[in-house]
Design an enzyme around this catalytic site. Structure first.
Site, PDB file in Angstrom:
ATOM      1  N   GLU A 100       0.723  -1.206  -0.048  1.00 23.77           N
ATOM      2  CA  GLU A 100      -0.281   0.087  -0.066  1.00 23.77           C
ATOM      3  C   GLU A 100       0.802   1.224   0.183  1.00 23.77           C
ATOM      4  O   GLU A 100       1.522   1.140   0.239  1.00 23.77           O
ATOM      5  CB  GLU A 100      -1.127  -0.657   1.355  1.00 23.77           C
ATOM      6  N   CYS A 127      -3.235   1.580  15.317  1.00 28.52           N
ATOM      7  CA  CYS A 127      -2.958   1.064  13.169  1.00 28.52           C
ATOM      8  C   CYS A 127      -2.722  -0.038  12.790  1.00 28.52           C
ATOM      9  O   CYS A 127      -3.490  -1.129  13.428  1.00 28.52           O
ATOM     10  CB  CYS A 127      -0.957   1.310  12.873  1.00 28.52           C
ATOM     11  N   GLU A 168       7.750  -0.628   9.926  1.00 33.18           N
ATOM     12  CA  GLU A 168       8.870  -0.424  10.523  1.00 33.18           C
ATOM     13  C   GLU A 168      10.750  -0.496   9.971  1.00 33.18           C
ATOM     14  O   GLU A 168      11.050  -1.999   9.822  1.00 33.18           O
ATOM     15  CB  GLU A 168       9.423  -1.312  12.214  1.00 33.18           C
ATOM     16  N   SER A 197      10.712   6.989   9.332  1.00 30.50           N
ATOM     17  CA  SER A 197       9.754   7.032  10.608  1.00 30.50           C
ATOM     18  C   SER A 197       9.805   6.042  11.007  1.00 30.50           C
ATOM     19  O   SER A 197      10.201   4.665  10.783  1.00 30.50           O
ATOM     20  CB  SER A 197       8.103   7.550  10.459  1.00 30.50           C
ATOM     21  N   SER A 226       7.465   8.071  16.034  1.00 30.78           N
ATOM     22  CA  SER A 226       6.846   7.985  16.768  1.00 30.78           C
ATOM     23  C   SER A 226       6.548   7.971  18.255  1.00 30.78           C
ATOM     24  O   SER A 226       6.989   6.623  19.002  1.00 30.78           O
ATOM     25  CB  SER A 226       5.838   6.755  15.752  1.00 30.78           C
ATOM     26  N   HIS A 228       3.925   9.341  20.575  1.00 31.94           N
ATOM     27  CA  HIS A 228       2.176   9.008  20.488  1.00 31.94           C
ATOM     28  C   HIS A 228       1.969   9.028  21.856  1.00 31.94           C
ATOM     29  O   HIS A 228       1.093   8.844  22.512  1.00 31.94           O
ATOM     30  CB  HIS A 228       2.426   8.160  19.919  1.00 31.94           C
ATOM     31  N   CYS A 345      -3.468   4.775   8.106  1.00 29.06           N
ATOM     32  CA  CYS A 345      -2.579   3.250   7.384  1.00 29.06           C
ATOM     33  C   CYS A 345      -2.861   1.420   7.318  1.00 29.06           C
ATOM     34  O   CYS A 345      -3.475   1.437   8.250  1.00 29.06           O
ATOM     35  CB  CYS A 345      -0.775   2.935   7.796  1.00 29.06           C
TER      36      CYS A 345
END
Length: 359
Positions: A100, A127, A168, A197, A226, A228, A345
C-alpha cells in the site's frame, strides 16, 4: 559480477544506479551505454518489462528474460482517489503480497507515503497495518516502485517521500537506505525531502546514523520518531513494543543520533481523544522536549475498525498545540488527508485482503 537485488529466484534491475547498470551490461558482454539506456527507460520512461525497452537488441532482451532477470515493477491491484485528490494505491508483488502506498498532493508539492514492509510486527493499537502482523520486508525495487507508480498515476513529479506507510523502516534498514540512495541519485528527490519514521527499535539509532553516513555520505534526511505518549505507562498502552524500550532510553538514543548526524529529530504524536490529549499530557511532553533539537508533529487520529479510540475535536487539537507552543516547543499539526477513503495506514489493504478471503 554486479550483485542484483533479489526477488525470490528472480533479479530486479529497478534499484540499480546508472553505474551499476553499465557494469551489468559489460558483464553481459554488451557496451556500457546499454546500461545507460536501461537506466533511462526504467527511471524516466517507466518501462515495466524488458521487452518494452525497444532500444535494446532483442536477442539480449530474450536472453535476460530466460535468465530470470526483470525490471521488478509491481502490478496495480486497486486505486482510490479521495475528494481532496489524495491517492491510495494497492500493488501486488511477485509472491502475491499486497503493498500500500499513498500520494498526497498540494498546490506546490506531492508527497509519497511509502511502505517498507508487508504488514508490521510492532502492533501499535491505533494502526490497521499491525492487526495482521508482519509478512516480510520489502526489497529495494518494491520500495522505489511505489514512488514511480504514484508519479505515473498522478502524472506529476513527487517532491517528498515519507517512510510512514506499512512496516517499521528500521527493521529493514539496509533496503530503506539503498532505496533512499536510489530516490536521490536516480529519481532526483533531494535527501532533505525524505523522512524516515520509526516507533523506536532498541540499539538501532546509532547504527542508522553510521550506516546512513556510510551509504549516503552526510545524513540529510529527517528522522521522525513515533512517540505518541509523554510517559512510559501510557506509551506501552498505545505501543505494546515500547515495553522493551523505556522512553528515557529512547530519548537518550535520539540525542546521540543528533550528535552523530547534526540533524534534529521530529517527534510524531497521534492525538487519541480522551486518552493522550489532555493538558497534563501536553505539559509532560513539553518537559520531555526541554533542551531537545527537535520538532513535534501532532496528528489527529483517523478511526479504524476494531478499536474504540476517538478522534479529538479540533478545539482540543488547537489547545494541545497552544500549550506546547507556550512552553517553547516547535510544533505543527499534520493536515488530515483522504479521510473519506480509508486513509488510516493499512485500512484499504486489510479490506482488500478480507474481500479476497471472503470470495
Amino acid at each position: 559480477m554486479t550483485k542484483l537485488p533479489k526477488l525470490s529466484s528472480n533479479s530486479s534491475l529497478l534499484g540499480l544506479s546508472s553505474e551499476d547498470l553499465e557494469e551489468f551490461a559489460r558483464q553481459e558482454g554488451e557496451k556500457s551505454f546499454r546500461g545507460r539506456q536501461i537506466h533511462e527507460w526504467i527511471y524516466q520512461r517507466g518501462a515495466k518489462s524488458l521487452d518494452s525497452i525497444s532500444v535494446l537488441p532483442k536477442k539480449w532482451r530474450d536472453s535476460l528474460v530466460r535468465k530470470g532477470i526483470q525490471i521488478g515493477r509491481l502490478d496495480e491491484i486497486n486505486r482510490v482517489v479521495a475528494e481532496d485528490e489524495t491517492l491510495k494505491l494497492l500493488m501486488g508483488t511477485f509472491d502475491g503480497e499486497i503493498v500500500e502506498t499513498v500520494g498526497i498532493p498540494t498546490d506546490k508539492r506531492l508527497t509519497v507515503c511509502v511502505s517498507s514492509q508487508i504488514g508490521c510486527p510492532m502492533g501499535c493499537k491505533f494502526c490497521a497495518t499491525g492487526k495482521g502482523g508482519l509478512n516480510r520486508s520489502l526489497d529495494v525495487n518494491e520500495i522505489v516502485d511505489q514512488v514511480i507508480s504514484v508519479r505515473e498515476t498522478m502524472n506529476r513529479r513527487p517532491t517528498h517521500v515519507v517512510f510512514m506507510g506499512m512496516g517499521e523502516p528500521l527493521l529493514n534498514i539496509r533496503n530503506v537506505l539503498d532505496s533512499i540512495e536510489c530516490l536521490t541519485s536516480d529519481i532526483g528527490i533531494g535527501q532533505r525531502k525524505i523522512t524516515v519514521s520509526t516507533v523506536g527499535i532498541p540499539n538501532t539509532l546509532s547504527d542508522l546514523a553510521k550506516l546512513a553516513q556510510d551509504r549516503l555520505g552526510r545524513v540529510k534526511f529527517t528522522l521522525a520518531v513515533s512517540l505518541h505518549a509523554p510517559n512510559q505507562t501510557l506509551r506501552e498502552l498505545i505501543i505494546p513494543s515500547a515495553s522493551s524500550y523505556p522512553i528515557n532510553s529512547l530519548l537518550k538514543d535520539c540525542k546521540k543520533y543528533i550528535e552523530l548526524t547534526g540533524r534534529r529529530v521530529s517527534f510524531e504524536y497521534i492525538l487519541l481523544g480522551g486518552l493522550n490529549d489532555k493538558d497534563i499530557h501536553a505539559e509532560q511532553l513539553a518537559n520531555l522536549m526541554r533542551g531537545f533539537q527537535s520538532h513535534v508533529n501532532l496528528i489527529a487520529y483517523n478511526p479504524i475498525a476494531e478499536e474504540n479510540f476517538k478522534r479529538p475535536s479540533q478545539s482540543r487539537v488547537n489547545a494541545f498545540r497552544e500549550l506546547l507552543e507556550n512552553r517553547g516547543v516547535a510544533v505543527s499539526v499534520r493536515a488530515s488527508r483522504g479521510r473519506d477513503k480509508d486513509a488510516a495506514c493499512g485500512q484499504l489493504r486489510r479490506q482488500t485482503i478480507d474481500k479476497i478471503k471472503i470470495n
